[in-house]
Scaffold this motif. Structure first.
Motif, PDB file in Angstrom:
ATOM      1  N   VAL A 142       7.520  37.322  11.606  1.00  0.00           N
ATOM      2  CA  VAL A 142       7.543  38.521  12.443  1.00  0.00           C
ATOM      3  C   VAL A 142       8.800  38.510  13.298  1.00  0.00           C
ATOM      4  O   VAL A 142       9.040  37.554  14.054  1.00  0.00           O
ATOM      5  CB  VAL A 142       6.315  38.608  13.364  1.00  0.00           C
ATOM      6  N   MET A 143       9.621  39.563  13.180  1.00  0.00           N
ATOM      7  CA  MET A 143      10.814  39.700  14.008  1.00  0.00           C
ATOM      8  C   MET A 143      10.491  40.560  15.223  1.00  0.00           C
ATOM      9  O   MET A 143      10.065  41.713  15.097  1.00  0.00           O
ATOM     10  CB  MET A 143      11.941  40.367  13.215  1.00  0.00           C
ATOM     11  N   LEU A 144      10.705  39.989  16.405  1.00  0.00           N
ATOM     12  CA  LEU A 144      10.427  40.647  17.675  1.00  0.00           C
ATOM     13  C   LEU A 144      11.718  40.875  18.452  1.00  0.00           C
ATOM     14  O   LEU A 144      12.663  40.090  18.347  1.00  0.00           O
ATOM     15  CB  LEU A 144       9.514  39.771  18.534  1.00  0.00           C
ATOM     16  N   SER A 145      11.731  41.916  19.262  1.00  0.00           N
ATOM     17  CA  SER A 145      12.828  42.062  20.213  1.00  0.00           C
ATOM     18  C   SER A 145      12.442  41.382  21.514  1.00  0.00           C
ATOM     19  O   SER A 145      11.259  41.131  21.782  1.00  0.00           O
ATOM     20  CB  SER A 145      13.130  43.545  20.463  1.00  0.00           C
ATOM     21  N   ASP A 146      13.430  41.085  22.335  1.00  0.00           N
ATOM     22  CA  ASP A 146      13.123  40.475  23.628  1.00  0.00           C
ATOM     23  C   ASP A 146      12.449  41.475  24.561  1.00  0.00           C
ATOM     24  O   ASP A 146      11.435  41.172  25.196  1.00  0.00           O
ATOM     25  CB  ASP A 146      14.366  39.847  24.267  1.00  0.00           C
ATOM     26  N   GLY A 147      12.957  42.701  24.627  1.00  0.00           N
ATOM     27  CA  GLY A 147      12.332  43.707  25.473  1.00  0.00           C
ATOM     28  C   GLY A 147      10.892  43.987  25.077  1.00  0.00           C
ATOM     29  O   GLY A 147      10.053  44.326  25.923  1.00  0.00           O
ATOM     30  N   GLU A 148      10.607  43.815  23.801  1.00  0.00           N
ATOM     31  CA  GLU A 148       9.253  44.033  23.293  1.00  0.00           C
ATOM     32  C   GLU A 148       8.254  43.055  23.896  1.00  0.00           C
ATOM     33  O   GLU A 148       7.044  43.337  23.966  1.00  0.00           O
ATOM     34  CB  GLU A 148       9.267  43.901  21.770  1.00  0.00           C
ATOM     35  N   LEU A 149       8.742  41.908  24.344  1.00  0.00           N
ATOM     36  CA  LEU A 149       7.842  40.918  24.934  1.00  0.00           C
ATOM     37  C   LEU A 149       7.328  41.345  26.301  1.00  0.00           C
ATOM     38  O   LEU A 149       6.501  40.652  26.898  1.00  0.00           O
ATOM     39  CB  LEU A 149       8.541  39.564  25.011  1.00  0.00           C
ATOM     40  N   ASP A 150       7.758  42.505  26.796  1.00  0.00           N
ATOM     41  CA  ASP A 150       7.133  43.094  27.981  1.00  0.00           C
ATOM     42  C   ASP A 150       5.721  43.594  27.674  1.00  0.00           C
ATOM     43  O   ASP A 150       4.942  43.848  28.595  1.00  0.00           O
ATOM     44  CB  ASP A 150       7.959  44.286  28.494  1.00  0.00           C
ATOM     45  N   GLU A 151       5.411  43.781  26.393  1.00  0.00           N
ATOM     46  CA  GLU A 151       4.121  44.340  25.982  1.00  0.00           C
ATOM     47  C   GLU A 151       3.037  43.270  26.018  1.00  0.00           C
ATOM     48  O   GLU A 151       3.164  42.202  25.406  1.00  0.00           O
ATOM     49  CB  GLU A 151       4.216  44.911  24.558  1.00  0.00           C
ATOM     50  N   GLY A 152       1.941  43.576  26.702  1.00  0.00           N
ATOM     51  CA  GLY A 152       0.855  42.618  26.826  1.00  0.00           C
ATOM     52  C   GLY A 152       0.184  42.261  25.518  1.00  0.00           C
ATOM     53  O   GLY A 152      -0.356  41.152  25.375  1.00  0.00           O
ATOM     54  N   SER A 153       0.218  43.179  24.553  1.00  0.00           N
ATOM     55  CA  SER A 153      -0.404  42.894  23.252  1.00  0.00           C
ATOM     56  C   SER A 153       0.223  41.687  22.579  1.00  0.00           C
ATOM     57  O   SER A 153      -0.453  40.947  21.843  1.00  0.00           O
ATOM     58  CB  SER A 153      -0.306  44.125  22.340  1.00  0.00           C
ATOM     59  N   ASN A 154       1.506  41.466  22.813  1.00  0.00           N
ATOM     60  CA  ASN A 154       2.143  40.279  22.241  1.00  0.00           C
ATOM     61  C   ASN A 154       1.559  39.004  22.827  1.00  0.00           C
ATOM     62  O   ASN A 154       1.348  38.016  22.116  1.00  0.00           O
ATOM     63  CB  ASN A 154       3.653  40.310  22.500  1.00  0.00           C
ATOM     64  N   ILE A 187      19.420  42.512  26.135  1.00  0.00           N
ATOM     65  CA  ILE A 187      19.594  43.903  26.589  1.00  0.00           C
ATOM     66  C   ILE A 187      18.497  44.737  25.956  1.00  0.00           C
ATOM     67  O   ILE A 187      18.292  44.692  24.744  1.00  0.00           O
ATOM     68  CB  ILE A 187      20.966  44.465  26.202  1.00  0.00           C
ATOM     69  N   GLN A 188      17.763  45.503  26.761  1.00  0.00           N
ATOM     70  CA  GLN A 188      16.752  46.402  26.229  1.00  0.00           C
ATOM     71  C   GLN A 188      17.115  47.833  26.567  1.00  0.00           C
ATOM     72  O   GLN A 188      18.231  48.114  27.002  1.00  0.00           O
ATOM     73  CB  GLN A 188      15.368  46.006  26.728  1.00  0.00           C
ATOM     74  N   SER A 189      16.208  48.763  26.358  1.00  0.00           N
ATOM     75  CA  SER A 189      16.596  50.172  26.347  1.00  0.00           C
ATOM     76  C   SER A 189      17.194  50.670  27.654  1.00  0.00           C
ATOM     77  O   SER A 189      18.089  51.511  27.639  1.00  0.00           O
ATOM     78  CB  SER A 189      15.400  51.041  25.962  1.00  0.00           C
ATOM     79  N   LEU A 190      16.730  50.192  28.783  1.00  0.00           N
ATOM     80  CA  LEU A 190      17.147  50.757  30.067  1.00  0.00           C
ATOM     81  C   LEU A 190      17.922  49.788  30.953  1.00  0.00           C
ATOM     82  O   LEU A 190      18.201  50.091  32.112  1.00  0.00           O
ATOM     83  CB  LEU A 190      15.921  51.286  30.832  1.00  0.00           C
ATOM     84  N   GLY A 191      18.267  48.632  30.431  1.00  0.00           N
ATOM     85  CA  GLY A 191      19.023  47.672  31.216  1.00  0.00           C
ATOM     86  C   GLY A 191      18.938  46.297  30.612  1.00  0.00           C
ATOM     87  O   GLY A 191      18.411  46.111  29.512  1.00  0.00           O
ATOM     88  N   SER A 192      19.447  45.304  31.329  1.00  0.00           N
ATOM     89  CA  SER A 192      19.347  43.936  30.840  1.00  0.00           C
ATOM     90  C   SER A 192      17.903  43.469  30.961  1.00  0.00           C
ATOM     91  O   SER A 192      17.136  43.950  31.806  1.00  0.00           O
ATOM     92  CB  SER A 192      20.266  43.010  31.636  1.00  0.00           C
ATOM     93  N   VAL A 193      17.536  42.528  30.110  1.00  0.00           N
ATOM     94  CA  VAL A 193      16.181  41.972  30.168  1.00  0.00           C
ATOM     95  C   VAL A 193      15.926  41.366  31.547  1.00  0.00           C
ATOM     96  O   VAL A 193      14.845  41.524  32.118  1.00  0.00           O
ATOM     97  CB  VAL A 193      15.986  40.933  29.048  1.00  0.00           C
ATOM     98  N   ALA A 194      16.925  40.685  32.102  1.00  0.00           N
ATOM     99  CA  ALA A 194      16.748  40.053  33.410  1.00  0.00           C
ATOM    100  C   ALA A 194      16.454  41.076  34.502  1.00  0.00           C
ATOM    101  O   ALA A 194      15.683  40.806  35.429  1.00  0.00           O
ATOM    102  CB  ALA A 194      17.996  39.248  33.763  1.00  0.00           C
ATOM    103  N   GLU A 195      17.047  42.260  34.388  1.00  0.00           N
ATOM    104  CA  GLU A 195      16.823  43.301  35.389  1.00  0.00           C
ATOM    105  C   GLU A 195      15.475  43.990  35.211  1.00  0.00           C
ATOM    106  O   GLU A 195      14.802  44.314  36.198  1.00  0.00           O
ATOM    107  CB  GLU A 195      17.929  44.354  35.295  1.00  0.00           C
ATOM    108  N   VAL A 196      15.090  44.227  33.966  1.00  0.00           N
ATOM    109  CA  VAL A 196      13.883  45.019  33.701  1.00  0.00           C
ATOM    110  C   VAL A 196      12.620  44.179  33.812  1.00  0.00           C
ATOM    111  O   VAL A 196      11.658  44.544  34.496  1.00  0.00           O
ATOM    112  CB  VAL A 196      13.965  45.679  32.309  1.00  0.00           C
TER     113      VAL A 196
END
Length: 270
Positions: A140-152, A176-185
């Motif tokens: 399974v290929m995941l994005s880093d921003g996707e790990l914000d989702e609780g289902s993961n 980097i995710q859709s609205l900024g860096s992962v560290a910021e979001v």
């Protein structure tokens, strides 16, 4: 067609840029960041038969970050799952090649778009293989921003509970995710420690180093009874200098001189 991983990665990047430009579409940055990972998987790691996409003992690959579908479409076409010229229809009305990954395409196991679905589904596939005595693996290929989702994180708890050592998660950690860096979001670090705390076997690699990717994924499972996660540190927009590490290229599409420059850098014709 069999290609070495370096050449496959080059072709993936070229075709992905062309697709996004023709369709005036988005998400080229994330497609380029995972191109090397996809290339190693589809040239050397996955047990697949392009001429027989539904082969029962194939490994299952799920692209949970379905918005970056151009990289996977390109890999499948170059490997011969469907005609290469069909890539020209990407994003058009009536095309099978939708702007998020679609299971209507030979070689695609599962349609994704809304984030957080691929890993839970992958747990189900891995559990089914275990219970039926099958030896195929699920990646399974995941994005880093996707790990914000609780289902993961529910899936991350589930997999070790059921000893799914036939499951491999790969995190395209381009930061980097859709609205900024992962560290910021939503800061993920220390990501490796989080997975270890959830009882996963963990490795980290440079996600553009084919030898390192190959070495890691050739020795699954890393620990008997544990699911594996490869945290791949990547660069958003990798391969095109003005796209690298730039939030703009989560949504922008290259046009005119930008397109010509991108293709030239990647070794393709405009």
């Amino acid at each position: 067609m069999n290609l070495d991983s370096t050449e496959l990665a080059r072709q993936i990047r070229i075709e992905a840029v062309r697709m996004v430009a023709r369709a005036n579409a988005s998400h080229i940055g994330g497609a380029l960041s995972m191109a090397d990972l996809i290339a190693v998987l589809y040239s050397e790691i996955l047990r697949i038969r392009p001429e027989e996409p539904a082969w029962s003992t194939r490994d299952r690959f799920l692209l949970s970050k379905g918005h970056s579908c151009t990289a996977l479409y390109a890999a499948l076409a170059v490997r011969g799952f469907f005609p290469l010229d069909e890539l020209e229809t990407y994003g058009r009305d009536g095309s099978r090649l939708m702007a998020h990954i679609s299971h209507k395409i030979p070689g695609v196991e599962f349609s994704t778009g809304s984030l957080g679905h691929g890993l839970p589904y992958g747990c189900g596939k891995a559990l089914a293989a275990k219970r039926s005595g099958a030896d195929w693996r699920t990646f399974v290929m995941l994005s880093d921003g996707e790990l914000d989702e609780g289902s993961n994180w529910e899936a991350i708890l589930f997999a070790p509970q059921h000893r799914l050592d036939n499951l491999v998660a790969i995190v395209d950690y381009n930061k980097i995710q859709s609205l900024g860096s992962v560290a910021e979001v939503m800061e993920l670090d220390p990501l490796a420690d989080k997975f270890r705390a959830f009882r996963w076997a963990v490795r980290e690699v440079d996600g553009h180093d084919h030898a390192a990717i190959r070495e890691a994924l050739s020795s699954i499972p890393w620990e008997v009874g544990k699911p594996s996660v490869l945290i791949a540190h990547t660069i958003k927009g990798k391969g095109v200098d003005f796209m690298e590490n730039s939030l703009q290229w989560h949504y922008s599409s290259p046009r005119g001189e930008q397109l010509a420059s991108a293709l030239s850098q990647l070794g393709g014709d405009s």
